[in-house]
Scaffold this motif. Structure first.
Motif, short mmCIF file in Angstrom:
data_model
loop_
_atom_site.label_atom_id
_atom_site.label_comp_id
_atom_site.label_asym_id
_atom_site.label_seq_id
_atom_site.Cartn_x
_atom_site.Cartn_y
_atom_site.Cartn_z
N ASP A 6 -41.12 -27.43 -33.74
CA ASP A 6 -41.37 -28.44 -34.79
C ASP A 6 -40.08 -29.11 -35.26
N ASP A 7 -39.00 -28.32 -35.36
CA ASP A 7 -37.73 -28.85 -35.88
C ASP A 7 -36.77 -29.30 -34.77
N ASP A 8 -37.21 -29.26 -33.50
CA ASP A 8 -36.41 -29.67 -32.35
C ASP A 8 -35.05 -28.95 -32.31
N LEU A 9 -35.10 -27.63 -32.44
CA LEU A 9 -33.88 -26.82 -32.43
C LEU A 9 -33.48 -26.45 -31.01
N GLU A 10 -32.24 -26.04 -30.84
CA GLU A 10 -31.74 -25.62 -29.53
C GLU A 10 -31.84 -24.11 -29.33
N SER A 11 -31.99 -23.36 -30.42
CA SER A 11 -32.18 -21.91 -30.34
C SER A 11 -32.81 -21.44 -31.66
N VAL A 12 -33.39 -20.25 -31.62
CA VAL A 12 -33.96 -19.66 -32.82
C VAL A 12 -33.51 -18.22 -32.95
N ASN A 13 -33.38 -17.76 -34.18
CA ASN A 13 -33.06 -16.37 -34.45
C ASN A 13 -34.36 -15.60 -34.61
N VAL A 14 -34.42 -14.40 -34.02
CA VAL A 14 -35.67 -13.63 -34.09
C VAL A 14 -35.51 -12.28 -34.78
N ALA A 15 -34.28 -11.79 -34.93
CA ALA A 15 -34.08 -10.51 -35.62
C ALA A 15 -32.61 -10.33 -35.96
N GLU A 16 -32.37 -9.43 -36.90
CA GLU A 16 -31.01 -9.03 -37.23
C GLU A 16 -30.92 -7.52 -37.02
N ILE A 17 -29.85 -7.08 -36.39
CA ILE A 17 -29.65 -5.65 -36.16
C ILE A 17 -28.90 -5.09 -37.36
N LYS A 18 -29.56 -4.18 -38.06
CA LYS A 18 -29.02 -3.58 -39.29
C LYS A 18 -27.70 -2.88 -39.02
N ASN A 19 -26.75 -3.05 -39.92
CA ASN A 19 -25.43 -2.40 -39.90
C ASN A 19 -24.50 -2.88 -38.79
N TYR A 20 -24.89 -3.90 -38.04
CA TYR A 20 -24.04 -4.38 -36.94
C TYR A 20 -23.68 -5.86 -37.07
#
Length: 90
Positions: A35-49
């Motif tokens: 929808d926003d015509d992005l080049e990449s998307v974030n799907v998760a964050e690894i805790k403590n790293y």
């Protein structure tokens, strides 16, 4: 603004024990990326790293196909329908 990516432990990421959460995040964020015509998307964050799992646009279709297989296996056909429409938009 609400947080759009889950925070998971490295162990959960490696063992895929949070696969349901990851698939939901993948599909939702790729939909927003389309929808926003992005080049990449974030799907998760690894805790403590301080690591963000990001998916480039070139990998969206394979990622969605993988999610489709996951939801077919779980017989969640409503999600499959959403994913099919997203693949058609790519």
């Amino acid at each position: 603004m609400t947080r759009k990516i889950p925070i998971i432990s490295l162990e959960d990421f490696e063992t895929k024990s949070k696969k349901t959460i990851m698939m939901k995040s993948l599909v939702t964020n790729i939909a927003d990326g389309i929808d926003d015509d992005l080049e990449s998307v974030n799907v998760a964050e690894i805790k403590n790293y301080d690591v963000i799992v990001s998916v480039p646009k070139a990998q969206w279709k394979p990622g969605l196909e993988n999610a489709m297989d996951y939801y077919i296996e779980r017989e969640e056909y409503e999600e499959c329908s959403k994913i099919k429409k997203l693949i058609e938009k790519l």
